[in-house]
Design an enzyme around this catalytic site. Structure first.
Site, PDB file in Angstrom:
ATOM      1  N   CYS A  42       1.935  65.428 -21.098  1.00 46.58           N
ATOM      2  CA  CYS A  42       3.153  66.076 -22.268  1.00 46.58           C
ATOM      3  C   CYS A  42       3.731  66.709 -21.344  1.00 46.58           C
ATOM      4  O   CYS A  42       4.690  67.354 -22.066  1.00 46.58           O
ATOM      5  CB  CYS A  42       1.945  66.159 -22.878  1.00 46.58           C
ATOM      6  SG  CYS A  42       0.694  67.922 -22.813  1.00 46.58           S
ATOM      7  N   CYS A 111      -5.575  67.852 -21.444  1.00 44.84           N
ATOM      8  CA  CYS A 111      -5.836  69.427 -21.026  1.00 44.84           C
ATOM      9  C   CYS A 111      -6.705  69.766 -19.875  1.00 44.84           C
ATOM     10  O   CYS A 111      -5.959  70.766 -19.248  1.00 44.84           O
ATOM     11  CB  CYS A 111      -5.143  70.359 -22.450  1.00 44.84           C
ATOM     12  SG  CYS A 111      -4.644  69.428 -23.731  1.00 44.84           S
TER      13      CYS A 111
HETATM   14  S1  FES Z   1      -1.064  68.902 -25.402  1.00 49.48           S
HETATM   15 FE1  FES Z   1       0.006  69.313 -23.903  1.00 49.48          FE
HETATM   16  S2  FES Z   1      -1.340  70.601 -22.929  1.00 49.48           S
HETATM   17 FE2  FES Z   1      -2.636  70.441 -23.987  1.00 49.48          FE
END
Ligand code: FES
Ligand SMILES: Cc1ncc(COP(=O)(O)O)c(C=O)c1O
Lengths: 133, 389
Positions: A42, A111
């Site tokens: 992301c 993450c």
């Molecule tokens: S979903 Fe983007 S850093 Fe956790």
């Protein structure tokens, strides 16, 4: 109606606690190792700084641009590595970090990978620097 | 703790008068509108009355209103219904890059089945250029669909001009007006649109009810096949209480819309200028003036959206973001990316949408809390270098 506690039922209480009161935020004056990890999923970023003495991590700090899980994993990671030898720290996996937070939702596991990578890179950086010395 | 709801673009609370109007139709008025007996005829009367109210709000005739289960269904109905009705004439559809998923996904579905779809770009403020529409038209074009106002950034599109272009070429024109009907004046004859999607829960009606306006003479394939309800265009026993509530919401909107628009616009502008004054490195997303009266969308540089939402929620403020982290597919908002925003800015977006219960005090509260939250997160952010600018 759900109570406040349930509202972010996405995250465990421990995640929320670290998210609200993150430990060891900030940069470090002359760190012994820096890990800079970017999340390809992301696009989030984590910077981890470590201070090492006699092969033991004596201090760790972080800066993170990311979601609640990313901030909480960064925070708990800095707590987990402190006092560990480099060899011990190298063994910390993203799973261990997630477990220390009483779990993460599946969609947020990536993450914690960010934290594991930042740690690996910080240690690598430290090892490279200490060889040069 | 105070709880402030600033996510009215997602949904609104049902108005107490709407609820009151709905309740009898669950119990005493439970009849099936297709039944001949008095129970059925009462229910039928109620939905026809509601149909008139919906029609009146948008300047349509009541027989041009088809009730659906949602805005999403209305969009699907319009896109697929026209595509299937006209595929012998051509297989090209024009839409935009910033449509709601309820339009984009049916278009993608059709692409897999041999249709060609042009997704028009928008400018930095989110506006579609009517000249681009004109250029994209081919002999194969059977449908043009451009939303009236965007749900994320609030930009209001020049659909009157675009509809004129479509009309001149004899092409069917659909607009997703889910974010405008009930909030801004929408008149189907003034705009010269053929199909309009509406959703009740965006303006204090109940969830799970919507409508598609279908101009008389428009060729469209029924959405559901079954009974003869809705003149055979949408089979299934109607959601009588929902439809009655929808009608009531339209009636209330017609009365209150004008004043409410001015009130919200004032609060919106206070919120925007308050944020810009108090926080550095902020960008307003969407058109500065041609935007929904209740929409604020900003990018707060160096701060990730989900962590901002969590912090806001912890002080009782409900908002939304276009950040990849908060999306179930981990993709940043297609609307913000279509504006040309770099990934980090889409990541840092915050949408606050105001509504009937929003007060000036709420705005002051946000203006007090938001800067603190942004400051806290920026200290944590590796992207933020104080004094950089
Ligand atoms: S979903 Fe983007 S850093 Fe956790
Ligand atoms: C522009 C737009 N179109 C369609 C929809 C879908 O409406 P519904 O929630 O009634 O399915 C929404 C709301 O989410 C919207 O904002």
């Amino acid at each position: 109606m759900k109570s406040r506690k349930d509202l972010w039922s996405l995250y465990s209480e421990k995640v929320m606690e670290h998210f609200q009161n993150p430990r060891n935020v900030g940069e470090m004056q002359s760190p012994d190792g820096i890990g800079h990890a970017g999340n390809p999923v992301c696009g989030d970023i984590m910077e981890l700084y470590i201070k090492v003495k006699d092969d033991i991590i004596i201090d760790a700090k972080f800066k993170t641009f990311g979601c609640g899980a990313a901030i909480a994993t960064s925070s708990i990671l800095t707590e987990m590595v402190k006092g560990k030898t480099i060899e011990e720290a190298m063994k910390i996996s993203n799973k261990a970090v997630a477990e220390a937070l009483d779990g993460l939702p599946p969609i947020k596991m990536h993450c914690s990978v960010l934290a594991e990578e930042a740690l690996g890179l910080a240690i690598e950086d430290y090892l490279a620097k200490s060889k040069r010395k | 703790m105070r709880r402030i709801y600033l996510d009215y673009a997602a949904t609104t609370p049902t108005h107490p008068l709407v609820l009151k109007a709905m309740l009898p139709w669950f119990t005493d008025g439970f009849g099936n509108p297709a039944s001949i007996h008095s129970f059925g005829q009462e229910a039928k009367g109620a939905i026809e009355e509601a149909r008139e109210k919906v029609a009146r709000l948008i300047g349509a005739k009541s027989e041009e209103i088809v009730f659906t289960s949602s805005g999403t269904e209305a969009d699907n109905f319009a896109i697929k219904g026209v595509a299937y009705a006209k595929e012998h004439k051509g297989k090209h559809i024009i839409t935009t890059a910033i449509e709601h998923h309820a339009v984009i996904e049916p278009c993608k579905f059709l692409e897999k089945r041999g249709f060609k779809v042009t997704y028009l770009p928008v400018d930095k403020d989110g506006l579609v250029d009517p000249r681009h529409v004109k250029k994209a038209i081919t002999d194969e074009t059977i449908l043009i669909s451009v939303m009236h106002a965007n749900n994320e950034i609030g930009t209001i599109e020049p659909i009157k001009e675009i509809a004129r272009i479509a009309n001149d070429r004899g092409i069917c024109f659909h607009t997703d007006a889910v974010q405008t009907v009930g909030h801004l004046p929408v008149d189907v004859d003034e705009l010269k649109v053929d199909l309009v999607s509406i959703s009740a829960h965006k303006f204090c009606g109940p969830k799970g009810v919507g409508a598609l306006y279908i101009r008389k003479g428009t060729k469209i394939v029924p959405f559901m096949h079954g009974g003869e309800q809705e003149h055979g265009r949408r089979a299934s026993t109607q959601n009588v209480p929902g439809i009655v509530g929808f009608g009531k919401a339209c009636e209330l909107a017609q009365k209150e819309m004008g004043q409410e628009k001015v009130r919200l616009q004032t609060l919106r502008d206070k919120l925007i200028s308050g944020i810009l004054d108090r926080i550095d490195d902020v960008r307003l997303n969407g058109h500065p003036t041609q935007r929904l009266p209740n929409n604020v969308n900003i990018s707060l540089e160096f701060v990730e959206g989900e962590s901002m939402l969590l912090n806001l929620d912890l002080v009782g403020i409900a908002a939304s973001t276009g950040s990849a982290c908060s999306s179930s597919v981990l993709e940043a908002s297609h609307v913000l990316l279509a504006l040309g925003l770099p990934h980090e800015l889409a990541h840092s977006s915050l949408r606050l949408t105001l509504g009937q219960e929003t007060t000036e005090k709420d705005i002051d509260y946000v203006l007090e809390k938001l800067p603190q939250i942004v400051k806290k997160l920026r200290v944590m952010s590796p992207l933020y270098k104080p004094g950089k600018k």
